[in-house]
Design a protein around this motif. Structure first.
Motif, PDB file in Angstrom:
ATOM      1  N   TYR A  98     -14.659  12.051  81.204  1.00 28.11           N
ATOM      2  CA  TYR A  98     -14.856  11.182  80.026  1.00 28.11           C
ATOM      3  C   TYR A  98     -16.347  10.889  79.830  1.00 28.11           C
TER       4      TYR A  98
ATOM      5  N   TYR B 193      -9.824  20.111  86.130  1.00 27.75           N
ATOM      6  CA  TYR B 193     -11.282  20.150  85.953  1.00 27.75           C
ATOM      7  C   TYR B 193     -11.988  18.955  86.578  1.00 27.75           C
ATOM      8  N   GLY B 194     -11.236  18.089  87.257  1.00 29.87           N
ATOM      9  CA  GLY B 194     -11.895  16.984  87.936  1.00 29.87           C
ATOM     10  C   GLY B 194     -11.331  15.633  87.576  1.00 29.87           C
ATOM     11  N   ASP B 195     -12.045  14.609  88.024  1.00 20.98           N
ATOM     12  CA  ASP B 195     -11.636  13.235  87.790  1.00 20.98           C
ATOM     13  C   ASP B 195     -11.736  12.876  86.308  1.00 20.98           C
ATOM     14  N   ARG B 196     -10.722  12.219  85.795  1.00 22.09           N
ATOM     15  CA  ARG B 196     -10.666  11.892  84.370  1.00 22.09           C
ATOM     16  C   ARG B 196     -11.854  11.033  83.932  1.00 22.09           C
ATOM     17  N   ARG B 197     -12.217  10.090  84.764  1.00 24.00           N
ATOM     18  CA  ARG B 197     -13.323   9.189  84.400  1.00 24.00           C
ATOM     19  C   ARG B 197     -14.640   9.954  84.305  1.00 24.00           C
ATOM     20  N   SER B 198     -14.862  10.854  85.253  1.00 21.84           N
ATOM     21  CA  SER B 198     -16.107  11.644  85.234  1.00 21.84           C
ATOM     22  C   SER B 198     -16.159  12.560  84.011  1.00 21.84           C
TER      23      SER B 198
ATOM     24  N   SER C  56      -8.504  16.833  82.919  1.00 24.05           N
ATOM     25  CA  SER C  56      -8.188  16.335  84.258  1.00 24.05           C
ATOM     26  C   SER C  56      -6.865  16.912  84.740  1.00 24.05           C
ATOM     27  N   GLU C  57      -5.873  16.943  83.868  1.00 22.09           N
ATOM     28  CA  GLU C  57      -4.567  17.490  84.225  1.00 22.09           C
ATOM     29  C   GLU C  57      -4.630  18.987  84.478  1.00 22.09           C
TER      30      GLU C  57
ATOM     31  N   LYS D  10      -8.307  13.420  79.486  1.00 20.90           N
ATOM     32  CA  LYS D  10      -6.968  13.449  80.090  1.00 20.90           C
ATOM     33  C   LYS D  10      -6.476  14.891  80.240  1.00 20.90           C
TER      34      LYS D  10
END
Length: 292
Positions: A274, A267-272, A263-264, A260
């Motif tokens: 993770y 650095y990119g999509d949160r799911r990726s 991502s904020e 989280k």
């Protein structure tokens, strides 16, 4: 004698035609015919409308930004016992026109209110633009100064949704120039003299619309803007992302929390993030297992 619904409503806001008199609704005609008092932005404009609709002889009080405070009490007193209709020069009272303060005062005094549906330049221009309208923003009149307009445009366009603006013919070109300065690739739809004999619809970039706009500019102007898509952020090098993940894992951050946070920070999509952080955490754990 049967009492109509209109007669039972003490204070009724009545949209009036923007230009074409045939846009008057049957309910609006009922209220204008039956009201004991007509509250209008400009009594001369209201009288002209009543005469055109063959409804002369109405008592008319004016209500505008300069007398609103003084006129409100008398209007609400009349509305307690009689049918009072409220109109603006054209369109919906209260939308960038006098009236909304009267609504608030009537609510406070528990005066019954009704707003009739009817002509609206805002809705007409938004639909005619062809822009996606699942969400859109009504901004009313743009600020009068160039600096104020640019600031308002930057804030509004940053939402990434269409916005609808009213503007005077005297400032229409300046407004288009400021739109072009803030977002030269934004799509613009300009609607001039909506529903009137010389209605004009122009679309393109702000610069293209300005080039096609007649000089001098005349009439009522509505401008709808669809901001350009923001540039995609540059991809973050994987080594940099891995370094940030490792630093947060060392700080005992959970995978969910670090995904989280990163991502904020862009650095990119949160799911990726993770998934990558989970893999790095497992790899780090495996590398610390003693070999037998």
């Amino acid at each position: 004698m049967r009492t109509s619904k209109a007669a039972a409503m003490p204070l009724v806001f009545v949209p009036t035609p923007l230009g074409n008199l045939r846009d008057i609704t049957l309910r609006a005609l009922d209220v204008l015919r039956e009201c004991a008092l007509l509250v209008a932005e400009d009594s001369r404009v209201a009288r002209k409308l009543l005469n055109a609709l063959d409804l002369p002889g109405k008592e008319i009080w004016t209500y505008h930004e300069h007398n609103a405070q003084a006129a409100t009490t008398g209007i609400l007193e009349r509305a307690r016992s009689e049918l009072v209709a409220v109109v603006t020069d054209a369109g919906m009272p209260g939308i960038s026109d006098p009236g909304i303060e009267l609504v608030a005062a009537a609510r406070e005094k528990e005066i019954v209110l009704e707003v009739l549906p009817g002509p609206s330049a805002l809705n007409g221009a938004a639909v005619l633009s062809g822009f996606p309208l699942r969400r859109f923003l009504f901004e009313g009149f743009a600020p009068r100064t160039s600096a104020g307009r640019k600031e308002a445009f930057a804030r509004s366009f940053g939402l990434g949704i269409p916005s609808v603006w009213y503007e005077s013919p005297q400032r229409a070109r300046s407004m288009l120039a400021d739109i072009a300065a803030v977002d030269p690739h934004a799509r613009v739809f300009l609607l001039r003299e909506y529903t009137k004999h010389f209605e004009e619809q122009l679309s393109g970039s702000a610069s293209e619309v300005a080039a096609r706009l007649a000089d001098p500019v005349r009439g009522e102007i509505v401008i709808v803007v669809m901001p350009s898509a923001p540039a995609a952020p540059a991809p973050v090098p994987q080594a940099d992302l891995d370094g940030e993940i490792d630093a947060l894992l060392d700080a005992r951050q959970s995978v969910s929390a670090l995904a989280k946070a990163l991502s904020e920070r862009g650095y990119g999509d949160r799911r990726s993030i993770y998934a990558r952080a989970s893999a790095r955490k497992a790899s780090r754990r495996d590398s610390t297992v003693p070999q037998r």
